[in-house]
Enzyme design. Structure first.
Site, PDB file in Angstrom:
ATOM      1  N   PRO A 145      27.720   8.865 -54.025  1.00  0.00           N
ATOM      2  CG  PRO A 145      27.141   9.156 -51.773  1.00  0.00           C
ATOM      3  CD  PRO A 145      28.192   8.549 -52.680  1.00  0.00           C
ATOM      4  CB  CYS A 146      26.764  12.502 -57.622  1.00  0.00           C
ATOM      5  SG  CYS A 146      28.210  11.553 -58.112  1.00  0.00           S
TER       6      CYS A 146
END
Length: 115
Positions: free
Chosen positions: A58-59
């Site tokens: 989940p950048c």
DNA sequence: AGTTTGACAGCAC
DNA sequence: TGTGCTGCCAAAC
């Protein structure tokens, strides 16, 4: 096709740390660097993120210091929407209630004030 | 092995 | 507040 995940040891540790960030929470590049065992390597973390994608971690939950959004591969609007979708209030390039939404990772037992 | 490159952080203006 | 400059790091050249 699914882009290959960075394979350096450091990148692996970074992605692992990023995957620990709970939905609706965020961590700074510096935080991730520390969690990855390399305090101060915030910039290097950015380098890893640049080569990764939402498929690996989940950048979008990794933001810049002070609650600013930071970069996102040329799609800052997307990053903002993804965060809002998780309940994170974002105005412009700033995150509201940053101190509250920020996730520092779990540490020593007994320090349970950050869940 | 030296240099360049960024999805950064902090501080001085 | 906003802009600029310096310090820092792992990777790619």
């Amino acid at each position: 096709v699914i882009p290959a995940a960075p394979r350096t040891p450091f990148a692996a540790r970074v992605l692992h740390a990023v995957r620990r960030i709970p939905p609706g929470r965020v961590a700074t590049y510096g935080d991730i660097a520390a969690l990855a065992g390399r305090p101060g390597a915030a910039r290097a973390v950015g380098q890893v993120m640049a080569g990764a994608s939402l498929i690996h971690a989940p950048c979008h939950r990794v933001v810049a210091a002070g609650g600013r959004l930071g970069g996102f591969g040329g799609l800052p609007a997307l990053k903002r929407d993804l965060l809002r979708r998780e309940g994170v209030a974002v105005v412009g390039d700033r995150i509201r209630q940053f101190a509250v939404v920020r996730w520092r990772g779990l540490r020593a037992a007994g320090t349970a004030r950050n869940k």
